[in-house]
Design a protein around this motif. Structure first.
Motif, PDB file in Angstrom:
ATOM      1  N   VAL A 114      13.989  33.694  55.519  1.00 42.74           N
ATOM      2  CA  VAL A 114      13.381  35.034  55.852  1.00 42.74           C
ATOM      3  C   VAL A 114      11.902  34.718  56.331  1.00 42.74           C
ATOM      4  O   VAL A 114      11.484  33.614  55.731  1.00 42.74           O
ATOM      5  N   ASP A 115      11.449  35.731  57.058  1.00 42.72           N
ATOM      6  CA  ASP A 115      10.016  35.447  57.447  1.00 42.72           C
ATOM      7  C   ASP A 115       8.947  35.232  56.055  1.00 42.72           C
ATOM      8  O   ASP A 115       8.038  34.953  56.105  1.00 42.72           O
ATOM      9  N   ALA A 116       9.533  36.322  55.120  1.00 48.75           N
ATOM     10  CA  ALA A 116       8.427  36.483  53.738  1.00 48.75           C
ATOM     11  C   ALA A 116       9.126  36.800  52.507  1.00 48.75           C
ATOM     12  O   ALA A 116      10.213  37.699  52.727  1.00 48.75           O
ATOM     13  N   VAL A 117       8.941  36.376  51.541  1.00 50.33           N
ATOM     14  CA  VAL A 117       9.505  36.646  50.242  1.00 50.33           C
ATOM     15  C   VAL A 117       8.170  37.460  49.622  1.00 50.33           C
ATOM     16  O   VAL A 117       7.160  36.863  49.706  1.00 50.33           O
ATOM     17  N   VAL A 118       8.014  38.717  49.361  1.00 49.92           N
ATOM     18  CA  VAL A 118       6.901  39.358  48.643  1.00 49.92           C
ATOM     19  C   VAL A 118       7.389  39.868  47.278  1.00 49.92           C
ATOM     20  O   VAL A 118       8.496  40.228  46.751  1.00 49.92           O
ATOM     21  N   GLY A 119       6.632  39.480  46.216  1.00 50.16           N
ATOM     22  CA  GLY A 119       6.931  39.720  44.776  1.00 50.16           C
ATOM     23  C   GLY A 119       5.635  40.391  44.207  1.00 50.16           C
ATOM     24  O   GLY A 119       4.400  40.039  44.317  1.00 50.16           O
ATOM     25  N   HIS A 120       5.810  41.147  43.298  1.00 51.56           N
ATOM     26  CA  HIS A 120       4.941  42.051  42.412  1.00 51.56           C
ATOM     27  C   HIS A 120       5.289  41.968  41.084  1.00 51.56           C
ATOM     28  O   HIS A 120       6.389  41.959  40.685  1.00 51.56           O
ATOM     29  N   VAL A 157       5.117  33.703  51.711  1.00 50.94           N
ATOM     30  CA  VAL A 157       5.028  34.147  50.407  1.00 50.94           C
ATOM     31  C   VAL A 157       3.892  35.050  50.220  1.00 50.94           C
ATOM     32  O   VAL A 157       2.750  34.547  50.322  1.00 50.94           O
ATOM     33  N   ALA A 158       4.173  36.325  49.947  1.00 53.78           N
ATOM     34  CA  ALA A 158       2.980  37.154  49.274  1.00 53.78           C
ATOM     35  C   ALA A 158       2.890  37.671  47.911  1.00 53.78           C
ATOM     36  O   ALA A 158       4.113  38.059  47.505  1.00 53.78           O
ATOM     37  N   LEU A 159       2.122  37.063  47.322  1.00 54.14           N
ATOM     38  CA  LEU A 159       2.045  37.146  45.552  1.00 54.14           C
ATOM     39  C   LEU A 159       1.362  38.552  45.360  1.00 54.14           C
ATOM     40  O   LEU A 159       0.048  38.619  46.174  1.00 54.14           O
ATOM     41  N   MET A 160       1.771  39.442  44.634  1.00 52.86           N
ATOM     42  CA  MET A 160       0.794  40.703  44.314  1.00 52.86           C
ATOM     43  C   MET A 160       0.800  40.966  42.704  1.00 52.86           C
ATOM     44  O   MET A 160       2.030  40.764  42.072  1.00 52.86           O
ATOM     45  N   SER A 161      -0.540  40.990  42.340  1.00 53.65           N
ATOM     46  CA  SER A 161      -0.657  41.438  40.982  1.00 53.65           C
ATOM     47  C   SER A 161      -0.558  40.245  39.951  1.00 53.65           C
ATOM     48  O   SER A 161      -1.383  40.444  38.839  1.00 53.65           O
ATOM     49  N   ALA A 162       0.305  39.376  40.144  1.00 59.40           N
ATOM     50  CA  ALA A 162       0.449  38.177  39.145  1.00 59.40           C
ATOM     51  C   ALA A 162      -0.023  36.937  40.008  1.00 59.40           C
ATOM     52  O   ALA A 162       0.935  36.340  40.591  1.00 59.40           O
ATOM     53  N   PRO A 163      -1.148  36.398  40.034  1.00 58.89           N
ATOM     54  CA  PRO A 163      -1.330  34.952  40.490  1.00 58.89           C
ATOM     55  C   PRO A 163      -0.454  33.724  40.208  1.00 58.89           C
ATOM     56  O   PRO A 163       0.009  33.832  38.849  1.00 58.89           O
TER      57      PRO A 163
END
Length: 384
Positions: A114-120, A141-147
């Motif tokens: 996949v081009d990206a996995v994005v998690g919140h 990977v795009a990480l959201m709200s939790a580093p």
């Protein structure tokens, strides 16, 4: 199985089930499915949310040419095949099995990568481990709200040092001993009582979730986060009560005092009551234990040893971080936000704190989050 009401979605998103994903029947929301062969983006929600939390971002990513897949993760919503019992199979909720769920899902859809996995939120932890463990599949990977601060470390150069057993973390005892006694929400979420406290909240699940979402959003004006100096009781006590709770209160009581007014609810644009009603109906049906199992895996310490297999490994695919400027989640574990940028992620190409958003960044500011994700996808593709 009784038929469930339709998910209230934009017309460009469909709801479907995928069978035999690591023992699950997985409920998935999907956009950009009309054309075969598109690059894929996987979206992973956190607690207490669902695939539904991506409803505002998915059409924008699909319109830009992506096939967008968002599952109800193990323990949540309309995905079945997981054990809802507090005394059930905790190991199935550990991070590496959640990565296996994600891997199985993209494989079922016919993607080698996949081009990206994005998690919140907690989905950010799963996304980080996806990128750490299988960078060949999860290419950014795009990480959201939790580093993500990196995998747990194996003790180094100890052959001639006397072996001492790892001391118990004193912070919980110290929090309880403060003049205003406190407790950490992740350890509360790991207790046997937590699910019933929320599922059978005196105010009802709907009003519980309304207050919880409000308390952690930019609408709650006291959310003005800043870095803490360390993992000590005195520093952690600076966190709002939805993270470091009053010792005698459960979560339903904690957020009840922050319930917004009827006028504020009527004026809420990012989570109107008809959308909140979908969440509350789902959690009324399933309870919260499935999501709480994730916290128990973390607080038990039981699964650290297998994660130490990746000790000193870094995330080397392109990465970014997106959080609300009014989100304490960025700083709730002191030093992790900084470690993510300096050591854990070697190719971080953006770190964005979005004004006007608290913890629910992709719901509170979906246009800006969509813009940032598309810019990241474009940059990441250029660096591969």
């Amino acid at each position: 199985m009784t038929s469930l009401p339709d998910v209230p979605l934009p017309s460009s998103i469909r709801s479907r089930y995928v069978e035999d994903i690591n023992g699950l029947r997985m409920h998935v929301l999907e956009a950009g499915f009309e054309t075969k062969g598109r690059p894929c983006v996987l979206l992973l929600h956190g607690f207490p949310e669902l695939a539904f939390s991506w409803r505002k971002v998915m059409p924008v990513l699909a319109a830009a040419g992506y096939h967008v897949i968002a599952p109800d993760q193990r323990g949540y919503g309309r995905t079945t095949g997981w054990d809802p019992d507090y005394d059930g199979d905790l190991a199935s909720f550990r991070l590496l099995n959640l990565v296996r769920d994600a891997l199985g899902l993209v494989s079922a859809f016919g993607y080698r990568h996949v081009d990206a996995v994005v998690g919140h939120d907690f989905g950010s932890s799963v996304a980080a481990w996806c990128a750490l463990v299988r960078p060949d599949v999860f290419r950014s990977v795009a990480l959201m709200s939790a580093p993500f601060g990196g995998p747990p470390q194996i003790a180094f150069n100890t052959v001639d040092a006397p072996q001492t057993s790892k001391p118990e973390d004193p912070v919980h005892r110290e929090l309880a001993a403060l003049p205003r006694p406190r407790k950490h929400y992740q350890w509360y979420y790991s207790t046997r009582e937590a699910n019933a406290d929320m599922h059978h909240a005196p105010q009802g699940v709907h009003d519980f979730l309304r207050a919880y979402y409000h308390h952690k959003s930019a609408d709650w004006k006291a959310n003005a986060p800043y870095p803490l100096q360390g993992w000590t009781a005195s520093e952690l006590a600076k966190l709002p009560t939805y993270y470091v709770m009053d010792l005698a209160k459960n979560m339903a009581a904690t957020v009840a005092g922050e319930m917004p007014s009827a006028a504020a609810i009527a004026a809420n644009q990012w989570l109107p009551d008809r959308e909140l009603s979908f969440y509350s109906a789902e959690y009324q049906r399933t309870g919260f234990q499935g999501g709480l199992q994730w916290y128990r895996c973390g607080t038990s310490g039981e699964f650290i040893a297998e994660l130490q297999t990746w000790s000193d490994r870094t995330i080397d695919v392109p990465s970014c971080f997106i959080s609300g400027k009014q989100d304490w989640g960025t700083y709730q574990r002191p030093g992790v936000f900084e470690a993510m940028q300096t050591t854990a992620c070697t190719r971080m190409i953006g770190c964005h704190l979005v004004d006007g958003a608290g913890h629910w960044v992709q719901q509170e500011q979906p246009a800006e989050v969509s813009r940032l994700l598309l810019a990241f996808l474009h940059q990441a593709a250029g660096r591969r």
